[in-house]
Write an enzyme that holds these catalytic residues in place. Structure first.
Site, PDB file in Angstrom:
ATOM      1  N   ARG A  15      -2.877  32.697 -18.585  1.00 44.48           N
ATOM      2  CA  ARG A  15      -3.430  33.741 -17.734  1.00 44.48           C
ATOM      3  C   ARG A  15      -2.569  35.002 -17.816  1.00 44.48           C
ATOM      4  O   ARG A  15      -1.347  34.946 -17.592  1.00 44.48           O
ATOM      5  CB  ARG A  15      -3.492  33.233 -16.292  1.00 44.48           C
TER       6      ARG A  15
ATOM      7  N   GLU B 165       0.816  -1.209   0.000  1.00 46.31           N
ATOM      8  CA  GLU B 165       0.000   0.000   0.000  1.00 46.31           C
ATOM      9  C   GLU B 165       0.851   1.260   0.000  1.00 46.31           C
ATOM     10  O   GLU B 165       0.583   2.208  -0.753  1.00 46.31           O
ATOM     11  CB  GLU B 165      -0.945  -0.009   1.201  1.00 46.31           C
TER      12      GLU B 165
ATOM     13  N   GLN C 286       8.805  35.913 -12.226  1.00 47.07           N
ATOM     14  CA  GLN C 286       9.695  34.972 -11.555  1.00 47.07           C
ATOM     15  C   GLN C 286       9.033  34.309 -10.351  1.00 47.07           C
ATOM     16  O   GLN C 286       9.232  33.114 -10.103  1.00 47.07           O
ATOM     17  CB  GLN C 286      10.981  35.686 -11.116  1.00 47.07           C
TER      18      GLN C 286
END
Length: 389
Positions: free
Chosen positions: A270, A244, A281
């Site tokens: 955007r 798991e 940056q």
């Protein structure tokens, strides 16, 4: 971002692409839980081999090793927008079916595995209790041996798949205060008198994964349903957690990749102040950090998967992989939301990742417990013998 995994065989890469396309097309879901829709998608996942991937083919599985299984789960997580559903399938396979594969008798494997692999049946693993989460060796659920059966009394909480399970893997104490050898694992059929499932939880994350409490009230289980023999429960649990903590978390790699790719595209489209925000940056560095976390977590997880495939007796790699992936998922979710501003808190991939990532630091053993496991494996905290004079 290029999705090619150069460490995978051509066969595994082809399987990965097939699963990715299938999950995108057929397994999206609503992100909530509807029993009928859940069962429909589960059967489809079974037909594609997702519910029994690591089970030997003689019992209805695909016989995948841990590396191929991790790749399968990564594609599953990337393609299926309902991370809760993918999580449920992975928990079924690694926490329930693999214990039967590794500890079951031939008769037990023939009885339970084919239906669980095909998607006809669903399994749940019950170990966590209200007062025994991280302290899994001190369970209050008891199993008393009587003649040809055991009688279980107690309860489990936070049991994934419990509301829909046909089969339960249940850990109970057969010897009070017996520690590692005091636990025994049982395979219990749904509908057994004395077994009752509570109402599904309303959770913050993984909403598409049904979870509930399970209660045992003088629940009689035949002795031939003991998995691995009396007193072997802790070994069964430890082995299942290696699977798991490694392969299940491949789901989160896929989800993170989907969100990182979407964030890169968003930052390029955007515009603010007359330019794409990816040119700032502060934004570009945050995106690079997201990618760094993803790729670092992927390296850790596949290292653990390779060790598991070789049969390494290694506690460290699965624990570190679990920590790396879950922490990366939370951080990437936070960054993805932040970069989208107000849109980030609306329903969508970024917000869903953050919600679904929060439980990842808790289930399969909390990240704090994983650090304890690593420290113990390194020998930290042990008293060293005094030097001889």
């Amino acid at each position: 971002m290029d999705a090619t995994n150069t460490h995978l065989s051509p066969e595994t890469e082809a399987m990965r692409e097939m699963v990715l396309a299938f999950a995108r097309r057929d397994l999206a879901g609503s992100g909530g839980f509807d029993p009928g829709e859940f069962r429909r998608r589960w059967r489809l996942a079974g037909e594609q081999g997702l519910t029994g991937g690591t089970v030997p083919d003689k019992y209805g599985g695909s016989g995948l090793d841990a590396v191929a299984a991790a790749a399968l789960m990564e594609a599953f997580g990337e393609g299926c927008a309902d991370t809760g559903f993918a999580f449920s399938v992975a928990a079924h396979l690694f926490a329930c079916l693999m214990p039967i594969v590794e500890f079951g008798t031939d008769g037990q494997k023939e009885r339970w595995l084919p239906g669980l692999c095909s998607g006809e049946r669903i399994a749940a693993h019950g170990i966590t209790e209200p007062e025994a989460g991280s302290d899994a060796m001190n369970l209050r659920t008891r199993a008393e041996h009587r003649d040809d059966h055991y009688v279980l009394n107690g309860g489990k909480c936070f049991t994934t798949n419990a509301p829909v399970a046909d089969v339960f893997i249940v850990q109970a104490a057969t010897r009070a205060g017996g520690g590692f050898f005091g636990l025994t694992a049982f395979v219990v059929e749904a509908g057994t008198p004395g077994l009752r499932v509570g109402r599904p939880y309303d959770k913050t994350g993984l909403r598409g994964s049904p979870t509930a409490d399970v209660y045992f009230d003088d629940c009689a289980v035949p002795a031939d349903c003991v998995l691995g023999g009396e007193g072997a429960g802790a070994s069964v649990f430890t082995s299942s957690m290696k699977w798991e903590r490694t392969c299940l978390f491949g789901v989160y790699l896929g989800v993170m990749k989907r969100v990182v790719d979407d964030t890169i595209a968003f930052a390029g489209e955007r515009e603010q102040f007359g330019t794409a925000i990816g040119g700032f940056q502060a934004v570009s560095h945050r995106v690079v950090d997201m990618l760094l976390r993803l790729e670092s977590a992927r390296l850790m997880l596949y290292k653990a998967a390779r060790g598991l495939s070789r049969g390494d007796d290694d506690e460290i790699a699965p624990a570190l992989a679990k920590i790396a992936v879950s922490e990366a998922a939370v951080r990437i979710g936070l960054d993805a939301v932040q970069l989208r501003g107000a849109a980030g808190v609306l329903e969508g991939g970024a917000a869903a990742l953050l919600r679904d990532a929060l439980p990842a630091r808790i289930f399969s053993g909390t990240n704090e417990i994983q650090k304890n496991n690593v420290a113990r494996a390194l020998g930290l905290g042990r008293r060293r013998p005094a030097p001889r004079s």
